[in-house]
Design a protein around this motif. Structure first.
Motif, PDB file in Angstrom:
ATOM      1  N   THR A 244       0.821  -1.207   0.000  1.00 30.17           N
ATOM      2  CA  THR A 244       0.000   0.000   0.000  1.00 30.17           C
ATOM      3  C   THR A 244       0.856   1.259   0.000  1.00 30.17           C
ATOM      4  O   THR A 244       1.840   1.362   0.735  1.00 30.17           O
ATOM      5  CB  THR A 244      -0.933  -0.008   1.221  1.00 30.17           C
ATOM      6  N   ALA A 245       0.455   2.217  -0.842  1.00 34.39           N
ATOM      7  CA  ALA A 245       1.156   3.491  -0.962  1.00 34.39           C
ATOM      8  C   ALA A 245       0.252   4.623  -0.512  1.00 34.39           C
ATOM      9  O   ALA A 245      -0.930   4.644  -0.841  1.00 34.39           O
ATOM     10  CB  ALA A 245       1.574   3.720  -2.412  1.00 34.39           C
ATOM     11  N   ALA A 246       0.813   5.556   0.237  1.00 31.33           N
ATOM     12  CA  ALA A 246       0.080   6.767   0.615  1.00 31.33           C
ATOM     13  C   ALA A 246       0.363   7.848  -0.415  1.00 31.33           C
ATOM     14  O   ALA A 246       1.513   8.233  -0.625  1.00 31.33           O
ATOM     15  CB  ALA A 246       0.503   7.227   2.003  1.00 31.33           C
ATOM     16  N   MET A 247      -0.688   8.349  -1.067  1.00 35.99           N
ATOM     17  CA  MET A 247      -0.547   9.408  -2.052  1.00 35.99           C
ATOM     18  C   MET A 247      -0.444  10.752  -1.334  1.00 35.99           C
ATOM     19  O   MET A 247      -0.692  10.849  -0.120  1.00 35.99           O
ATOM     20  CB  MET A 247      -1.724   9.364  -3.020  1.00 35.99           C
ATOM     21  N   PRO A 248      -0.075  11.826  -2.035  1.00 37.04           N
ATOM     22  CA  PRO A 248       0.147  13.111  -1.357  1.00 37.04           C
ATOM     23  C   PRO A 248      -1.037  13.632  -0.559  1.00 37.04           C
ATOM     24  O   PRO A 248      -0.854  14.368   0.416  1.00 37.04           O
ATOM     25  CB  PRO A 248       0.494  14.052  -2.519  1.00 37.04           C
ATOM     26  N   ASP A 249      -2.264  13.263  -0.950  1.00 36.46           N
ATOM     27  CA  ASP A 249      -3.432  13.736  -0.200  1.00 36.46           C
ATOM     28  C   ASP A 249      -3.885  12.751   0.875  1.00 36.46           C
ATOM     29  O   ASP A 249      -4.936  12.935   1.494  1.00 36.46           O
ATOM     30  CB  ASP A 249      -4.588  14.025  -1.158  1.00 36.46           C
ATOM     31  N   GLY A 250      -3.101  11.687   1.093  1.00 36.63           N
ATOM     32  CA  GLY A 250      -3.449  10.695   2.104  1.00 36.63           C
ATOM     33  C   GLY A 250      -4.279   9.539   1.582  1.00 36.63           C
ATOM     34  O   GLY A 250      -4.511   8.575   2.322  1.00 36.63           O
ATOM     35  N   SER A 251      -4.743   9.608   0.339  1.00 35.69           N
ATOM     36  CA  SER A 251      -5.472   8.481  -0.238  1.00 35.69           C
ATOM     37  C   SER A 251      -4.518   7.303  -0.425  1.00 35.69           C
ATOM     38  O   SER A 251      -3.296   7.475  -0.457  1.00 35.69           O
ATOM     39  CB  SER A 251      -6.117   8.869  -1.570  1.00 35.69           C
ATOM     40  N   ARG A 252      -5.085   6.118  -0.552  1.00 35.30           N
ATOM     41  CA  ARG A 252      -4.270   4.903  -0.605  1.00 35.30           C
ATOM     42  C   ARG A 252      -4.470   4.179  -1.925  1.00 35.30           C
ATOM     43  O   ARG A 252      -5.598   3.930  -2.348  1.00 35.30           O
ATOM     44  CB  ARG A 252      -4.658   3.963   0.542  1.00 35.30           C
ATOM     45  N   LEU A 253      -3.357   3.834  -2.543  1.00 28.94           N
ATOM     46  CA  LEU A 253      -3.368   2.989  -3.738  1.00 28.94           C
ATOM     47  C   LEU A 253      -2.357   1.870  -3.525  1.00 28.94           C
ATOM     48  O   LEU A 253      -1.598   1.868  -2.552  1.00 28.94           O
ATOM     49  CB  LEU A 253      -3.038   3.819  -4.989  1.00 28.94           C
ATOM     50  N   GLN A 254      -2.343   0.922  -4.449  1.00 29.79           N
ATOM     51  CA  GLN A 254      -1.488  -0.260  -4.281  1.00 29.79           C
ATOM     52  C   GLN A 254      -0.389  -0.326  -5.351  1.00 29.79           C
ATOM     53  O   GLN A 254      -0.498   0.279  -6.409  1.00 29.79           O
ATOM     54  CB  GLN A 254      -2.343  -1.527  -4.341  1.00 29.79           C
ATOM     55  N   HIS A 255       0.646  -1.088  -4.998  1.00 31.34           N
ATOM     56  CA  HIS A 255       1.731  -1.349  -5.943  1.00 31.34           C
ATOM     57  C   HIS A 255       2.049  -2.842  -5.932  1.00 31.34           C
ATOM     58  O   HIS A 255       1.598  -3.599  -5.064  1.00 31.34           O
ATOM     59  CB  HIS A 255       2.976  -0.528  -5.594  1.00 31.34           C
TER      60      HIS A 255
END
Length: 509
Positions: free
Chosen positions: A233-244
């Motif tokens: 899981t990656a935290a994007m600059p706005d705090g949203s979460r996406l995966q790698h």
């Protein structure tokens, strides 16, 4: 280890190793014997030894190996052949001696590529499968995850719904046993998965009853938990979460051990980090591509786990939507709301962070640089395939696809010519289907049909010349594709499937 998370002051805790990643592989079992066989290239293909079956116990083999180590390659090869049943070069279907219509040839290939239920012998790296299944062909002797979705498209077109249902049942069985679908059905693939197409496979195979429906939903929820684990899981600059992409191990891949060791040596980097990046790229299915290279050119700069890929997150959106729908059917309103909200949040994050308005494309987020990676790739069409893209952005992607990716003989994979097999000038059957299906979903049947016509014509020309269908093609010169860690394979499951599906959907003959 280059783990992608937020830019926090404290280092994240080491990720837990999933149980499936702890299953012993040939490298674990045979230690220095394994290293010697792979390092000295006793077999031209590193996959040969890891697919071999021992004739007696590991302890007995290692005792004799350490008592009298063969000093030359001939002696080492003789030792291996005396102690292991070694597979041949790969059961590629024979080329068509008589050039019957290509669709007829493909229909005749399905029985050749079909295997019965598998109960592996002791010591084998193969995983048990309760139902029949289809292999890609050549060196790929086992069932593979994302390959199988595209193979199923062709099986369905040819009326082999029985095999589609069997393969879905096999994948559900794998999730139940290991917590995810492995890259392929071998022990050395258990530490990673591949792009999560299980929900799309299930859409091709209606469940027989409520019990099967419940079992499938449970499998999808387990797969979702696997792909959204903290280490992925990656935290994007706005705090949203996406995966790698990720892999539970940080050692050289068993099946490509020598190649990974050489890449690591050339990189001058910390070996475990490089191994993890290489393995994560193998999970992506795009092994290897400029998408995963920090400098866009050199494999030694690979940094896959630092990249948030648009294709993976589009598929996870599709998975979340599928789970929400299945939960609604099961009258589990809480689950339906939860996964519906997850899908909505993911779509918003993809549209915010993985979209370039100036270039009219979706792309991959670079965590180290905190920006979108440069370059148009065929992955830009995944949000269309998953139904995630806003209509105006889908229209822009279609324009970009027509301008940059559409080659004379199919869809280019990327615009970078690096020598890696998932780069220009190669075109791959799964990406042709993702593009065509996604474009059709947004009303661009004209462009979808053009991609289908060009790719099927390329496969037809090669078939007329050699009697074979290939794993990949050069879509600029209309010939066999190149690059990669092994020769271009023929057979070939996903090409057969996509060609037949395109013939049926777009009337291409």
């Amino acid at each position: 280890m280059a783990l992608l998370l937020c830019a926090c002051a404290t280092a994240p805790a080491p990720p837990a190793i999933p149980p499936a990643a702890r299953v012993a592989t040939p490298a674990d079992n045979y230690g220095d014997l394994f290293a010697a066989v792979q390092e000295r290239r006793i077999f031209p293909d590193g996959k040969t030894f890891v697919d071999a079956t021992p004739k007696r116990s590991v302890a007995d083999i290692l005792r004799d190996w350490r008592a009298a180590r063969p000093r030359d390659d001939a002696g080492l090869r003789a030792f291996v052949l005396a102690n292991f049943d070694v597979p041949g070069d790969g059961a590629a279907p024979p080329p068509a001696a008589e050039r019957v219509p290509m669709a007829e040839h493909i229909r005749a290939l399905w029985p050749v590529l079909t295997r019965p239920p598998l109960d592996p012998p002791a010591g084998s790296t193969a995983l048990a499968l309760p139902r029949p299944y289809v292999v890609p062909g050549g060196r790929f002797r086992e069932m593979y995850y994302w390959d199988s979705y595209f193979t199923m498209l062709g099986l369905r077109a040819d009326g082999r719904q029985d095999l589609v249902d069997d393969m879905v049942a096999n994948f559900v069985s794998l999730v139940e046993r290991y917590g995810h679908v492995p890259n392929g059905t071998r022990t050395y693939y258990l530490s990673r998965s591949q792009p999560p197409f299980l929900y799309a496979m299930m859409a091709l195979s209606p469940p027989r009853d409520a019990a099967e429906r419940a079992r499938r939903l449970a499998a999808l929820r387990r797969e979702h938990a696997f792909f959204t684990a903290p280490e992925r899981t990656a935290a994007m600059p706005d705090g949203s979460r996406l995966q790698h992409y990720w892999d539970g191990r940080d050692t050289p891949r068993d099946e490509s051990w020598r190649e990974d060791v050489e890449t690591t040596r050339a990189s001058g980097r910390e070996p475990k980090a490089v191994h993890r990046h290489l393995r994560a790229a193998a999970e992506s299915g795009w092994d290897f591509s400029s998408r995963w290279l920090a400098d866009g050119r050199t494999l030694a700069t690979i940094d896959t786990t630092n990249i948030v890929p648009v294709d993976l997150n589009s598929l996870l959106y599709g998975l979340e939507r599928a789970i929400a729908a299945a939960c609604a059917d099961a009258r589990d309103a809480g689950c339906a709301r939860d996964f519906g909200a997850r899908a909505t949040a993911r779509a918003a994050a993809v549209e915010r962070w993985l979209w370039s308005a100036g270039e009219g494309r979706y792309g991959d987020w670079d965590a180290a640089e905190r920006r979108l990676r440069p370059g148009v790739t065929a992955a830009t069409l995944y949000p269309l395939f998953a139904g995630l893209a806003a209509p105006d952005r889908a229209a822009a992607v279609a324009t970009t696809t027509e301008r940059a990716l559409l080659a004379p003989n199919g869809l280019r994979t990327t615009l970078a010519a690096t020598g890696q097999q998932w780069d220009r000038p190669n075109g791959w059957a799964p990406l042709q289907w993702i593009a065509a299906d996604g474009l059709s979903r947004y009303g661009r049947d004209d462009l979808a049909a053009r991609i289908a016509q060009r790719f099927v014509a390329t496969a037809e020309r090669e078939y007329r010349a050699s009697g074979k269908l290939l794993e990949k093609y050069d879509v600029e010169e209309s010939r066999a594709g190149g690059g990669g860690e092994y020769p271009t394979q023929d057979g070939f499951g996903w090409t057969n499937g996509v060609v037949r599906a395109m013939q049926e959907r777009y009337g291409v003959r």
